[in-house]
Design a protein around this motif. Structure first.
Motif, mmCIF file in Angstrom:
data_model
loop_
_atom_site.group_PDB
_atom_site.id
_atom_site.type_symbol
_atom_site.label_atom_id
_atom_site.label_comp_id
_atom_site.label_asym_id
_atom_site.label_seq_id
_atom_site.Cartn_x
_atom_site.Cartn_y
_atom_site.Cartn_z
ATOM 1 N N PRO A 298 44.463 -15.844 92.655
ATOM 2 C CA PRO A 298 43.717 -14.861 93.455
ATOM 3 C C PRO A 298 42.208 -14.944 93.257
ATOM 4 C CG PRO A 298 45.681 -13.846 92.553
ATOM 5 C CD PRO A 298 45.583 -15.209 91.928
ATOM 6 N N LEU A 299 41.760 -15.201 92.036
ATOM 7 C CA LEU A 299 40.321 -15.268 91.786
ATOM 8 C C LEU A 299 39.715 -16.528 92.398
ATOM 9 C CD1 LEU A 299 39.967 -13.944 88.127
ATOM 10 C CD2 LEU A 299 40.248 -12.713 90.284
ATOM 11 N N GLN A 300 40.438 -17.645 92.366
ATOM 12 C CA GLN A 300 39.953 -18.857 93.021
ATOM 13 C C GLN A 300 39.854 -18.652 94.529
ATOM 14 O OE1 GLN A 300 42.966 -21.483 91.418
ATOM 15 N NE2 GLN A 300 41.523 -22.460 90.006
ATOM 16 N N LEU A 301 40.809 -17.925 95.097
ATOM 17 C CA LEU A 301 40.760 -17.615 96.519
ATOM 18 C C LEU A 301 39.516 -16.797 96.853
ATOM 19 C CD1 LEU A 301 44.425 -16.682 97.461
ATOM 20 C CD2 LEU A 301 42.988 -18.332 98.643
ATOM 21 N N LEU A 302 39.272 -15.764 96.070
ATOM 22 C CA LEU A 302 38.162 -14.863 96.364
ATOM 23 C C LEU A 302 36.811 -15.538 96.175
ATOM 24 C CD1 LEU A 302 39.677 -11.653 94.787
ATOM 25 C CD2 LEU A 302 39.166 -11.992 97.210
ATOM 26 N N ASP A 303 36.750 -16.493 95.271
ATOM 27 C CA ASP A 303 35.493 -17.194 95.044
ATOM 28 C C ASP A 303 35.402 -18.510 95.804
ATOM 29 O OD1 ASP A 303 34.172 -15.344 93.444
ATOM 30 O OD2 ASP A 303 35.149 -16.050 91.615
ATOM 31 N N GLY A 304 36.457 -18.878 96.516
ATOM 32 C CA GLY A 304 36.422 -20.109 97.304
ATOM 33 C C GLY A 304 36.303 -21.355 96.466
ATOM 34 N N THR A 305 36.869 -21.350 95.262
ATOM 35 C CA THR A 305 36.802 -22.515 94.391
ATOM 36 C C THR A 305 38.126 -23.275 94.418
ATOM 37 O OG1 THR A 305 37.467 -21.168 92.469
ATOM 38 C CG2 THR A 305 35.115 -21.444 92.864
ATOM 39 N N LYS A 306 38.059 -24.579 94.195
ATOM 40 C CA LYS A 306 39.251 -25.416 94.256
ATOM 41 C C LYS A 306 40.337 -24.889 93.318
ATOM 42 C CE LYS A 306 36.890 -29.645 95.689
ATOM 43 N NZ LYS A 306 36.596 -31.058 95.383
ATOM 44 N N PRO A 307 41.592 -24.978 93.798
ATOM 45 C CA PRO A 307 42.070 -25.674 95.008
ATOM 46 C C PRO A 307 42.098 -24.814 96.278
ATOM 47 C CG PRO A 307 43.946 -24.949 93.731
ATOM 48 C CD PRO A 307 42.726 -24.552 92.940
ATOM 49 N N ALA A 308 41.369 -23.706 96.314
ATOM 50 C CA ALA A 308 41.326 -22.880 97.524
ATOM 51 C C ALA A 308 40.795 -23.690 98.702
ATOM 52 C CB ALA A 308 40.455 -21.652 97.300
ATOM 53 N N ASN A 309 41.405 -23.525 99.868
ATOM 54 C CA ASN A 309 40.938 -24.229 101.065
ATOM 55 C C ASN A 309 40.170 -23.304 102.003
ATOM 56 O OD1 ASN A 309 42.920 -22.705 102.376
ATOM 57 N ND2 ASN A 309 44.403 -24.389 102.420
ATOM 58 N N SER A 310 39.804 -22.133 101.519
ATOM 59 C CA SER A 310 39.018 -21.177 102.297
ATOM 60 C C SER A 310 37.726 -20.866 101.541
ATOM 61 C CB SER A 310 39.814 -19.895 102.548
ATOM 62 O OG SER A 310 40.328 -19.367 101.331
ATOM 63 N N ALA A 311 36.761 -20.314 102.260
ATOM 64 C CA ALA A 311 35.456 -20.027 101.664
ATOM 65 C C ALA A 311 35.516 -18.799 100.757
ATOM 66 C CB ALA A 311 34.428 -19.808 102.771
ATOM 67 N N ALA A 312 34.448 -18.601 100.010
ATOM 68 C CA ALA A 312 34.341 -17.410 99.159
ATOM 69 C C ALA A 312 34.289 -16.152 100.023
ATOM 70 C CB ALA A 312 33.085 -17.503 98.300
ATOM 71 N N VAL A 313 34.881 -15.084 99.521
ATOM 72 C CA VAL A 313 34.845 -13.794 100.221
ATOM 73 C C VAL A 313 33.605 -13.041 99.766
ATOM 74 C CG1 VAL A 313 36.056 -11.629 100.644
ATOM 75 C CG2 VAL A 313 37.364 -13.752 100.350
ATOM 76 N N ARG A 314 32.681 -12.858 100.689
ATOM 77 C CA ARG A 314 31.410 -12.210 100.374
ATOM 78 C C ARG A 314 31.016 -11.295 101.539
ATOM 79 N NH1 ARG A 314 32.789 -14.174 96.229
ATOM 80 N NH2 ARG A 314 31.603 -15.561 94.842
ATOM 81 N N VAL A 315 30.069 -10.401 101.289
ATOM 82 C CA VAL A 315 29.525 -9.540 102.338
ATOM 83 C C VAL A 315 28.309 -10.241 102.931
ATOM 84 C CG1 VAL A 315 28.555 -7.278 102.882
ATOM 85 C CG2 VAL A 315 30.320 -7.487 101.122
ATOM 86 N N ASP A 316 28.307 -10.441 104.258
ATOM 87 C CA ASP A 316 27.156 -11.130 104.858
ATOM 88 C C ASP A 316 26.584 -10.411 106.077
ATOM 89 O OD1 ASP A 316 29.074 -11.707 106.769
ATOM 90 O OD2 ASP A 316 28.552 -13.834 106.924
ATOM 91 N N ILE A 317 27.067 -9.200 106.356
ATOM 92 C CA ILE A 317 26.439 -8.333 107.359
ATOM 93 C C ILE A 317 26.481 -6.913 106.806
ATOM 94 C CG2 ILE A 317 27.014 -9.769 109.365
ATOM 95 C CD1 ILE A 317 29.335 -7.884 109.951
ATOM 96 N N PRO A 318 25.626 -6.008 107.272
ATOM 97 C CA PRO A 318 25.605 -4.657 106.721
ATOM 98 C C PRO A 318 26.970 -3.973 106.783
ATOM 99 C CG PRO A 318 23.665 -5.025 108.066
ATOM 100 C CD PRO A 318 24.549 -6.216 108.272
ATOM 101 N N VAL A 319 27.333 -3.363 105.680
ATOM 102 C CA VAL A 319 28.648 -2.711 105.554
ATOM 103 C C VAL A 319 28.778 -1.560 106.545
ATOM 104 C CG1 VAL A 319 30.167 -1.448 103.975
ATOM 105 C CG2 VAL A 319 28.744 -3.344 103.118
ATOM 106 N N GLY A 320 29.930 -1.507 107.215
ATOM 107 C CA GLY A 320 30.247 -0.373 108.066
ATOM 108 C C GLY A 320 29.568 -0.356 109.418
ATOM 109 N N THR A 321 28.927 -1.447 109.795
ATOM 110 C CA THR A 321 28.155 -1.431 111.051
ATOM 111 C C THR A 321 28.926 -1.974 112.237
ATOM 112 O OG1 THR A 321 27.193 -3.602 110.529
ATOM 113 C CG2 THR A 321 25.972 -1.631 109.836
#
Length: 485
Positions: free
Chosen positions: A174-197
């Motif tokens: 789960p932590l590799q998934l959330l940080d997008g580190t191998k062997p995860a094939n998806s990007a890191a989960v991060r906030v990149d637009i204002p929350v709740g907008t």
């Protein structure tokens, strides 16, 4: 000695049961012979299709359906095969990957913890996380991400969806998934637009919810969800266990690609359990939908959350999405539900907010999405449910010479990365998409077009210099702006 009155009563009950079964069989025959298209043209006759013909055309091996009406499961039925190689038949107990239908059930698990006072909808989600934290940045400065944000896709977090992992691939933690580190094939989960907008679909947010539930309950997500939702609601054929336990393999459908070929290894593994990892049946989804409606109405015999929390699931936060559920229609036509798409599987369920009536459909083919709503419309016509009839469009005219001005790529910011709508022109016609799956757009007017495969309408907008710079897209009752790139 048997009482005569008892024998008479049993005879009457048996006759009533046979009559009900016969009525259901008649309904099923009409539905399977009368799939309805999403759009019809004004002045032209309604054309229906047969389910088995459509399955063959689209190379969909198996379809499973459950119909419920006024809080009762009316019938279940399956067509085709669970595995194209072995020829094993689908039956109503065959397990399918629920894909994103996992999200409403996961949302219910989180809300069950809210009902127990163990989580809050509006506290900083990092309050419940210890082994990993959602990083703060300029987009979380004014508003922290909460459970409400994550369940409604308004948290501004990234990663729209997950393709899962083939049988021969390493599975990330789960932590590799959330940080997008191998062997995860998806990007890191991060906030990149204002929350709740704004609403922006994010399976990554549900992976955060998954971890939070594990850390609050001190149990695996599969065990927590089973105890909080699956067992209390009688979803006896459902599991979030990933990989699927070996003892359930014989009960599970194999996923199939658009070509009809089986997915290598039969299916992908989804450690992103809350977002995409549920295995279930249409009947279990029907039980879930009935329970949510009845809890919200205050008529449930068994509840896992308060009436207010269940009602909140069906209350849109931004656009047409509540807490784990998509919302459509108004008044007596108001419906809740969700669609799902994993490699080799397509599925949907919908229910009416005020009547606990609806349908769940699951398929084991990549082209299953092309018949899901056709089945829903056929069921709705049979049961007289409102708001689901095919749309009637008026065919207008447009100058094909202008189509070259419309061709291009348009970004719709409802996911991360944005959904890209490709518009092409070929042979004096306009198309959405490219390749063999492209769909012709028919003119309603000189700059407004519609598709025959959905409720989509597109209007192309020119700037003061006459250049097409954007499009307005209407779908699912929502209008969105698509910027040309």
């Amino acid at each position: 000695m048997t009482n005569f009155r008892t024998v008479t009563l049993l005879t009457i009950l048996a006759a009533a049961t046979l009559a009900a079964q016969s009525a259901s069989e008649e309904r099923i025959r009409r539905i399977e012979a009368g799939l309805l298209p999403p759009v019809i043209l004004k002045g032209q006759p309604l054309r229906t299709s047969r389910l088995e013909d459509r399955m063959r055309q689209l190379k969909i091996p198996g379809v499973s359906v459950a119909v419920f009406d006024k809080g009762t499961i009316e019938w279940t039925r399956a067509w085709g095969v669970a595995d194209a190689t072995s020829g094993q038949k689908v039956d109503p107990d065959t397990l399918f990957q629920a894909a994103s239908l996992s999200k409403p059930v996961a949302a219910a698990a989180a809300l069950a913890l809210v009902a127990k006072g163990r989580m809050s909808l509006d506290a900083d989600i990092n309050t419940y996380l210890t082994t990993w934290k959602l990083p703060d940045n300029e987009f979380t400065a004014k508003q922290k991400v909460t459970l409400r944000h994550l369940l409604s896709h308004t948290g501004g977090v990234t990663v729209s969806g997950f393709r899962g992992y083939a049988a021969n691939e390493a599975i990330p933690t789960p932590l590799q998934l959330l940080d997008g580190t191998k062997p995860a094939n998806s990007a890191a989960v991060r906030v990149d637009i204002p929350v709740g907008t704004r609403y922006r679909y994010a399976g990554g947010g549900y992976s955060i919810v998954q971890l939070a539930i594990e850390e609050v309950t001190k149990k695996s997500f599969a065990d927590a969800a089973r105890e909080l939702v699956l067992e209390p609601l009688g979803m006896r054929h459902s599991t979030y266990a990933q990989p699927l336990p070996a003892e359930l393999h014989r009960s599970a459908a194999t996923g199939h690609r658009a070509s009809g070929e089986p997915v290598a290894g039969r299916w992908h593994i989804h450690p992103e359990q809350a977002a995409a990892g549920l295995w279930t049946t249409p009947e279990d989804l029907a039980r879930f939908a009935i329970a949510i409606q009845q809890m919200a109405a205050g008529t449930a015999k068994t509840g896992i959350m308060s009436r207010e929390l269940a009602a909140a699931m069906m209350q849109p936060v931004i656009d047409d999405y509540g807490l784990g559920l998509g919302i459509s229609g108004t008044g007596r036509e108001t419906r809740f539900g969700h669609g799902g798409s994993n490699v080799g599987f397509r599925c949907t369920f919908m229910a009416f907010k005020d009547s606990a009536s609806g349908v769940a459909v699951m398929t084991n083919g990549d082209r299953g999405a092309e018949i899901l709503q056709d089945i829903v419309r056929a069921v709705a016509r049979e049961y007289g449910w409102p708001g689901l009839a095919p749309l009637e469009r008026t065919l207008g005219s447009a100058d094909p010479a202008a189509y070259k001005d419309f061709a291009g790529r348009y970004e719709i910011p409802i996911r991360s990365p944005p959904v890209v709508m490709v518009i092409e022109t070929d042979g004096g016609k306009l198309y959405r998409g490219s390749g063999p799956s492209r769909v012709e757009l028919l003119p309603e007017s000189s700059a407004t077009f519609f598709a025959m495969d959905s409720d989509m309408r597109v209007e192309f907008i020119r700037d003061p210099n006459g250049k097409v710079t954007e499009a307005r897209v209407w779908q699912g009752g929502i209008e969105r702006k698509a910027t040309r790139r």
